[in-house]
Design a protein around this motif. Structure first.
Motif, mmCIF file in Angstrom:
data_model
loop_
_atom_site.group_PDB
_atom_site.id
_atom_site.type_symbol
_atom_site.label_atom_id
_atom_site.label_comp_id
_atom_site.label_asym_id
_atom_site.label_seq_id
_atom_site.Cartn_x
_atom_site.Cartn_y
_atom_site.Cartn_z
ATOM 1 N N GLY A 153 0.836 -1.195 0.000
ATOM 2 C CA GLY A 153 0.000 0.000 0.000
ATOM 3 C C GLY A 153 0.863 1.232 0.000
ATOM 4 N N ALA A 161 -6.260 1.591 -5.598
ATOM 5 C CA ALA A 161 -7.204 0.480 -5.436
ATOM 6 C C ALA A 161 -7.270 -0.441 -6.647
ATOM 7 C CB ALA A 161 -8.593 1.030 -5.123
ATOM 8 N N ARG A 162 -6.485 -0.181 -7.679
ATOM 9 C CA ARG A 162 -6.475 -1.092 -8.828
ATOM 10 C C ARG A 162 -5.963 -2.476 -8.449
ATOM 11 N NH1 ARG A 162 -6.932 1.082 -14.075
ATOM 12 N NH2 ARG A 162 -7.215 3.362 -14.092
ATOM 13 N N GLU A 163 -5.216 -2.557 -7.363
ATOM 14 C CA GLU A 163 -4.780 -3.826 -6.790
ATOM 15 C C GLU A 163 -5.117 -3.798 -5.303
ATOM 16 O OE1 GLU A 163 -0.786 -4.962 -7.654
ATOM 17 O OE2 GLU A 163 -0.850 -4.157 -9.683
ATOM 18 N N PRO A 164 -5.196 -4.983 -4.657
ATOM 19 C CA PRO A 164 -5.505 -4.985 -3.220
ATOM 20 C C PRO A 164 -4.377 -4.325 -2.428
ATOM 21 C CG PRO A 164 -5.854 -7.160 -4.187
ATOM 22 C CD PRO A 164 -5.134 -6.346 -5.212
ATOM 23 N N ARG A 165 -4.619 -3.129 -1.957
ATOM 24 C CA ARG A 165 -3.603 -2.378 -1.223
ATOM 25 C C ARG A 165 -4.256 -1.625 -0.070
ATOM 26 N NH1 ARG A 165 -1.897 -0.316 -6.716
ATOM 27 N NH2 ARG A 165 -0.088 -1.530 -7.392
ATOM 28 N N ILE A 166 -3.422 -1.140 0.841
ATOM 29 C CA ILE A 166 -3.895 -0.373 1.983
ATOM 30 C C ILE A 166 -3.445 1.077 1.834
ATOM 31 C CG2 ILE A 166 -3.730 -2.440 3.430
ATOM 32 C CD1 ILE A 166 -1.310 -1.107 4.829
ATOM 33 N N ILE A 213 -11.004 0.733 0.641
ATOM 34 C CA ILE A 213 -9.573 0.482 0.833
ATOM 35 C C ILE A 213 -9.285 0.370 2.331
ATOM 36 C CG2 ILE A 213 -7.250 1.407 0.490
ATOM 37 C CD1 ILE A 213 -8.415 3.034 -1.875
ATOM 38 N N PRO A 214 -8.722 -0.735 2.794
ATOM 39 C CA PRO A 214 -8.345 -0.823 4.216
ATOM 40 C C PRO A 214 -7.396 0.312 4.564
ATOM 41 C CG PRO A 214 -8.163 -2.969 3.143
ATOM 42 C CD PRO A 214 -8.379 -1.964 2.049
ATOM 43 N N SER A 221 -0.006 -3.389 8.530
ATOM 44 C CA SER A 221 -1.115 -4.142 7.914
ATOM 45 C C SER A 221 -2.015 -4.792 8.959
ATOM 46 C CB SER A 221 -0.558 -5.214 6.973
ATOM 47 O OG SER A 221 0.299 -6.103 7.668
#
Length: 285
Positions: free
Chosen positions: A165, A189-194, A215-216, A281
């Motif tokens: 992230g 947010a195009r990929e799983p990120r924080i 988004i986390p 995380s």
């Protein structure tokens, strides 16, 4: 290797020797099987104890104290400090989160080293700050068009390996701008990120907007080293610990200053058993 009359059995993470019945008498086979079971059971118990001991050492806590308050220590501005500084922070003996500036001489080295050490890696995303500030090359600026801003965000996200992230470097002018932050976070947010909001301004919409986008996210609680004197760093450290004790967790941000590293070597050692250190995380939601 397994002994005579036995073969290796894969049990996921565990391997064991299992007796293969050939022409043994029933009594011999039973004794061999019982011995194998005892051996496997003992190996599993020892492995469990070893894992707990390693976890206790790696988090700065004692085995069985999972209810300790959690502290995520983020160190910003990796990328322009050399290998010895990187190794110094990675050798503190507890999990830290490494926030790496893009396009710097040691950016890739820092991210690779942190990843090999099992640390969380963030992109330390350069954004426009207050008047006269210089966030670095290809920073995200309020004068850019939407297309230009998105392109710079994508480029920066691709410049640092192993990232989970991002957090903002400077950014008080951008994180308070809902439209521009939306464009940036949509690229994130195009990929799983924080996203971790460094909160360089109390007008920041970063965390709240990230949550609305799914988004986390989390926000910084304490800056450790705005004043780099040992006494000031120690006061901010204690402030972070007490906040964690009251709330259950805290996010503390320091920087790659030699003064910060020197202070942390002492402070982390004196904090063992009081909190559990975790990667950031573990504190986003």
């Amino acid at each position: 290797r397994c002994g005579q009359g036995a073969h290796r059995v894969d049990r996921g993470d565990d391997e064991a020797c299992q007796v293969t019945e050939r022409r043994q008498t029933p009594g011999v086979a039973v004794r061999l099987l019982a011995a194998a079971v005892v051996s496997v059971t003992l190996a599993l118990l020892l492995r469990g104890v070893g894992a707990r001991d390693r976890n206790a050492r790696d988090t700065g806590s004692s085995a069985g104290d999972a209810r300790l308050p959690k502290v995520a220590l983020i160190i910003d501005d990796f990328g322009y400090v050399d290998e010895s500084s990187v190794r110094g922070f990675l050798s503190l003996g507890v999990p830290i989160t490494v926030a790496v500036l893009p396009y710097q001489r040691f950016s890739v080295y820092s991210a690779d080293a942190a990843h090999r050490a099992g640390m969380d890696v963030l992109l330390h995303l350069p954004m426009e700050g207050g008047a006269g500030s210089n966030p670095g090359p290809d920073a995200l600026l309020s004068t850019l068009t939407e297309r230009e801003l998105r392109a710079r965000a994508r480029s920066a996200l691709g410049a640092v390996p192993h990232i989970i992230g991002a957090n903002n470097h400077m950014g008080s002018a951008i994180t308070a701008d809902s439209a521009r932050m939306r464009w940036i976070l949509e690229e994130l947010a195009r990929e799983p990120r924080i996203f971790v909001d460094s909160r360089t301004t109390n007008r920041s919409v970063g965390e709240s907007l990230a949550r609305r986008l799914g988004i986390p996210s989390a926000s910084r609680n304490v800056f450790l080293d705005n004043d780099k004197t040992p006494a000031a760093i120690a006061r901010q450290w204690e402030r972070g610990l007490r906040l964690a004790e009251r709330r259950g967790s805290a996010i503390v941000i320091g920087h790659v200053y030699p003064e910060t590293l020197a202070a942390l070597r002492d402070l982390v050692a004196r904090t063992r058993g009081r909190v559990e250190f975790v990667g950031v995380s573990a504190l986003v939601h």
